[in-house]
Design an enzyme around this catalytic site. Sequence first.
Site, short mmCIF file in Angstrom:
data_model
loop_
_atom_site.label_atom_id
_atom_site.label_comp_id
_atom_site.label_asym_id
_atom_site.label_seq_id
_atom_site.Cartn_x
_atom_site.Cartn_y
_atom_site.Cartn_z
N LEU A 83 27.22 10.62 75.73
CA LEU A 83 26.02 10.64 76.57
C LEU A 83 24.85 9.92 75.92
O LEU A 83 23.95 9.44 76.60
CB LEU A 83 25.62 12.09 76.86
CG LEU A 83 26.67 12.98 77.55
CD1 LEU A 83 26.16 14.42 77.65
CD2 LEU A 83 27.02 12.44 78.93
N GLY A 110 24.39 11.22 64.61
CA GLY A 110 25.67 10.98 65.28
C GLY A 110 25.52 10.99 66.79
O GLY A 110 24.41 11.01 67.32
N ASP A 149 6.95 17.34 68.91
CA ASP A 149 7.47 16.05 69.39
C ASP A 149 7.55 15.99 70.91
O ASP A 149 8.54 15.50 71.47
CB ASP A 149 8.85 15.78 68.77
CG ASP A 149 9.22 14.29 68.79
OD1 ASP A 149 8.30 13.46 68.91
OD2 ASP A 149 10.41 13.97 68.68
#
Length: 590
Positions: free
Chosen positions: A192, A198, A311
């Site tokens: 996705l 990773g 964030d």
Amino acid sequence: MELENIVANTVLLKAREGGGGKRKGKSKKWKEILKFPHISQCEDLRRTIDRDYYSLCDKQPIGRLLFRQFCETRPGLECYIQFLDLVAEYEITPDENLGAKGKEIMTKYLTPKSPVFIAQVGQDLVSQTEKKLLQSPCKELFSACAQSVHDYLKGDPFHEYLDSMYFDRFLQWKWLERQPVTKNTFRQYRVLGKGGFGEVCACQVRATGKMYACKRLEKKRIKKRKGESMALNEKQILEKVNSQFVVNLAYAYETKDALCLVLTIMNGGDLKFHIYNMGNPGFEEERALFYAAEILCGLEDLHRENTVYRDLKPENILLDDYGHIRISDLGLAVKIPEGDLIRGRVGTVGYMAPEVLNNQRYGLSPDYWGLGCLIYEMIEGQSPFRGRKEKVKREEVDRRVLETEEVYSSKFSEEAKSICNMLLTKDSKQRLGCQEEGAAEVKRHPFFRNMNFKRLEAGMLDPPFVPDPRAVYCKDVLDIEQFSTVKGVNLDHTDDDFYSKFSTGSVPIPWQNEMIETECFKELNVFGPNGTLSPDLNRSQPPEPPKKGLFHRLFRRQHQSNSKSSPTPKTSCNHRINSNHINSNSTGSS
């Protein structure tokens, strides 16, 4: 190339739809995978489990359902559960109907003449509640009454429950919950996207058919970048925060090469995609308000754990199948020590608060600045301090954040302009949300005047936009850049302590919710007829022996056949030949 993407998307969409069969994505062996142990196998669990009423009977979803079933079998306790249900219903009632719903509760449960009168709620408290109901009913009107009921239930009723078959069944569910988790627990689907260490791919639990997103953290990449504390920090924060507005961690496990976080899958794409790629940039204010309210609820849940997110940006806000949002990617989140402040110049250019840029000490304040940036961008169609696709140096963006005021176009209502202005106050001490009341102060702003947060938190409000269930809102498989091979890094036994802290298996609340949502709980949670013990709960009935494998059954059948043969030398020779033949075939097919 295009064919590969079509195939990957088709397989994923079929999995999301439940595979098209009656099992809804469950394995053929799902009942075998989720087979209850005999209660005798749960004695260690019984001795070590924390016997806290709120944990066992309120916070844990399966525990809550089983305690409820127990109370419903006790005529004197059923009314307490019904009262708590009605109070929960009252709290999500529209404001204009609070008075009528409150009177219904008072009449049915808090009036002495009622057949289901709850005497455990003191008369003084009843009088105070009735007075407040007549004056000005509020959402929290019956909170103290509900607490009185819980105080009663956690006494004798709770101790009776601990000696009942319902608690034994809860132990069986906990035993299943604590079984080892490996890569074979899941089916893996297309990639996705990418994370810092990773890939992120779609996956499905074989036993239940539930879809998740699996975030793979490559062990060598973590070690090379010295990212152990960052990875463990994200995992531990996700584990503790149970919020419908933040992606949930359901499982954490390891493979030979990677550490894996199995998270809520969000099939609807991120806010950045929807702001900029679905027609004209930006949203209508009504849609922006809905997302802002859900983001605020997510921040409130994080802040309740004294965790600052740091964030907030459109890429990190994801939509689910129904159009609700969740905050994702907690890699920069950090838990603030009680009564302390932290320092750290982290975040994304254009979204970092002034106190972060100035390397000052701060608490939860950067998140309210980030919320202001998001509301502004959702309405305007660009961030407050940087134009869309504007090529500008980082230093210039930082200067604008510190020195310039944002500009408001005609897209903003007065309320929208006001809340953005108050959230984007450069002095954190004066910023909206940064006082003692936190998120509650923001919720009271006129921008949210018509938002019923109780109903929002209960999932009772329809989102303004529902993603297309036939669409895959992510890049083509081949457009997602692959990671290069990590060289010069060796894994050894010194890494095992970190891996063991990370790979802890199932997370209780999400796992139990999965069992309920996929109807595994409903189908498996069966007792004997007329409220009797099922065989797996009967201590006087020994547990079933484990099923024998194919080789054992074949060998036993052959042995029985040979036992009936005459013991002549010729037959004995045939026995040896046949036995060898069976062994040869069995070994070849195992």
